[in-house]
Design an enzyme around this catalytic site. Sequence first.
Site, PDB file in Angstrom:
ATOM      1  N   ASN A 286      33.962 -70.732  97.978  1.00  0.00           N
ATOM      2  CA  ASN A 286      34.490 -70.050  98.656  1.00  0.00           C
ATOM      3  C   ASN A 286      33.612 -69.328  99.829  1.00  0.00           C
ATOM      4  O   ASN A 286      33.462 -69.338 100.892  1.00  0.00           O
ATOM      5  CB  ASN A 286      35.279 -68.730  98.163  1.00  0.00           C
ATOM      6  CG  ASN A 286      36.583 -68.694  97.337  1.00  0.00           C
ATOM      7  OD1 ASN A 286      36.470 -68.222  96.259  1.00  0.00           O
ATOM      8  ND2 ASN A 286      37.395 -69.567  97.952  1.00  0.00           N
TER       9      ASN A 286
ATOM     10  N   GLN B 271      38.678 -76.085  98.073  1.00  0.00           N
ATOM     11  CA  GLN B 271      38.692 -76.160  96.645  1.00  0.00           C
ATOM     12  C   GLN B 271      39.836 -76.959  95.993  1.00  0.00           C
ATOM     13  O   GLN B 271      39.659 -77.790  95.240  1.00  0.00           O
ATOM     14  CB  GLN B 271      38.459 -74.965  95.880  1.00  0.00           C
ATOM     15  CG  GLN B 271      37.345 -74.288  96.474  1.00  0.00           C
ATOM     16  CD  GLN B 271      37.214 -72.662  95.851  1.00  0.00           C
ATOM     17  OE1 GLN B 271      36.607 -72.703  94.708  1.00  0.00           O
ATOM     18  NE2 GLN B 271      37.997 -71.844  96.244  1.00  0.00           N
ATOM     19  N   GLY B 272      40.937 -76.873  96.253  1.00  0.00           N
ATOM     20  CA  GLY B 272      42.399 -77.604  95.732  1.00  0.00           C
ATOM     21  C   GLY B 272      42.234 -77.445  93.992  1.00  0.00           C
ATOM     22  O   GLY B 272      41.786 -76.388  93.434  1.00  0.00           O
TER      23      GLY B 272
ATOM     24  N   ARG C  98      44.261 -63.390  91.777  1.00  0.00           N
ATOM     25  CA  ARG C  98      43.570 -64.312  92.342  1.00  0.00           C
ATOM     26  C   ARG C  98      42.059 -64.572  91.894  1.00  0.00           C
ATOM     27  O   ARG C  98      41.474 -63.311  91.799  1.00  0.00           O
ATOM     28  CB  ARG C  98      43.611 -64.420  93.768  1.00  0.00           C
ATOM     29  CG  ARG C  98      42.709 -65.501  94.397  1.00  0.00           C
ATOM     30  CD  ARG C  98      42.893 -65.667  96.009  1.00  0.00           C
ATOM     31  NE  ARG C  98      42.133 -66.639  96.239  1.00  0.00           N
ATOM     32  CZ  ARG C  98      41.370 -66.485  97.729  1.00  0.00           C
ATOM     33  NH1 ARG C  98      41.708 -65.758  98.601  1.00  0.00           N
ATOM     34  NH2 ARG C  98      40.783 -67.636  98.119  1.00  0.00           N
ATOM     35  N   HIS C  99      41.672 -65.544  91.421  1.00  0.00           N
ATOM     36  CA  HIS C  99      40.331 -65.716  90.788  1.00  0.00           C
ATOM     37  C   HIS C  99      39.226 -64.802  91.645  1.00  0.00           C
ATOM     38  O   HIS C  99      39.333 -65.050  92.946  1.00  0.00           O
ATOM     39  CB  HIS C  99      39.860 -67.003  90.547  1.00  0.00           C
ATOM     40  CG  HIS C  99      39.770 -67.927  91.996  1.00  0.00           C
ATOM     41  ND1 HIS C  99      38.684 -67.933  92.916  1.00  0.00           N
ATOM     42  CD2 HIS C  99      40.722 -68.771  92.489  1.00  0.00           C
ATOM     43  CE1 HIS C  99      39.077 -68.736  93.698  1.00  0.00           C
ATOM     44  NE2 HIS C  99      39.882 -69.232  93.623  1.00  0.00           N
ATOM     45  N   GLY C 100      38.233 -64.689  91.070  1.00  0.00           N
ATOM     46  CA  GLY C 100      37.134 -63.995  92.038  1.00  0.00           C
ATOM     47  C   GLY C 100      36.398 -65.099  92.824  1.00  0.00           C
ATOM     48  O   GLY C 100      36.819 -66.331  92.782  1.00  0.00           O
TER      49      GLY C 100
ATOM     50  N   ARG D 271      36.710 -71.406  87.968  1.00  0.00           N
ATOM     51  CA  ARG D 271      36.813 -70.324  88.771  1.00  0.00           C
ATOM     52  C   ARG D 271      37.867 -69.430  88.226  1.00  0.00           C
ATOM     53  O   ARG D 271      37.591 -68.168  88.083  1.00  0.00           O
ATOM     54  CB  ARG D 271      36.831 -70.424  90.343  1.00  0.00           C
ATOM     55  CG  ARG D 271      38.035 -71.037  90.768  1.00  0.00           C
ATOM     56  CD  ARG D 271      37.946 -71.806  92.118  1.00  0.00           C
ATOM     57  NE  ARG D 271      39.425 -72.452  92.458  1.00  0.00           N
ATOM     58  CZ  ARG D 271      39.444 -73.707  92.507  1.00  0.00           C
ATOM     59  NH1 ARG D 271      38.545 -74.455  91.887  1.00  0.00           N
ATOM     60  NH2 ARG D 271      40.438 -74.344  92.970  1.00  0.00           N
TER      61      ARG D 271
ATOM     62  N   GLU E  71      45.569 -74.526  91.712  1.00  0.00           N
ATOM     63  CA  GLU E  71      45.782 -74.596  93.070  1.00  0.00           C
ATOM     64  C   GLU E  71      46.444 -75.877  93.479  1.00  0.00           C
ATOM     65  O   GLU E  71      46.706 -76.822  92.728  1.00  0.00           O
ATOM     66  CB  GLU E  71      44.425 -74.450  93.652  1.00  0.00           C
ATOM     67  CG  GLU E  71      44.394 -74.163  95.156  1.00  0.00           C
ATOM     68  CD  GLU E  71      45.146 -72.905  95.649  1.00  0.00           C
ATOM     69  OE1 GLU E  71      46.493 -72.801  95.535  1.00  0.00           O
ATOM     70  OE2 GLU E  71      44.661 -72.062  96.296  1.00  0.00           O
TER      71      GLU E  71
END
Length: 191
Positions: free
Chosen positions: A20, A26-27, A13-15, A66, A90
């Site tokens: 966040n 975000q979608g 999973r991205h940082g 991201r 996402e």
Amino acid sequence: MPPFHVRHLHLVRHGQSTWNVEGRLQGQTAHPELTDLGRAQAQSAADLLAERVTGTVAVVSSDLVRARQTADVIARTLGVRVVDDPDLREQSVGDLEGLLTSALEATPDTDDGRHVSEVKWGGGESLEDVHRRLAAPIARALTASHDHVVWVTHGITACVALARLAGRSHRDVEWDPIVNGAVVSTSLSRP
């Protein structure tokens, strides 16, 4: 019976991103970037993968900023290039993207017989759509010529991918949170 070639799939999973931190949905909004913590999480994921990966490796990333920024750190550490794959994006939540999660209101259950995983929230994608979309990258991972495939993706997408990889439907996704920068490793085998 023919021998099986085992490939290892590592879902990252991205940082942490700026959205966040702000608590925004975000979608598939492309532009939120990593924070300083997010870059550190990407490096931690890269260091962990450098310990786990032996043999050949491919780094495949969602093309959202991201994820791509996270993938760039991982690829640099592993000494490979990143391949973008929009299928790893996402879940789109349509016109809900950018809203603060604290401002969202609960909506009533669907009364038309649809399962909640089949609702296209905000006019975006349903979890069923994401589940279907992930068939192609899973097939590519199964036929990859690399020993290890690293997917840099997103929280919901990773959960749906794990369900699909385990043979579960979009209605049976486990929602154990995958934190920013986490690495979830699994094995894929095919004849």
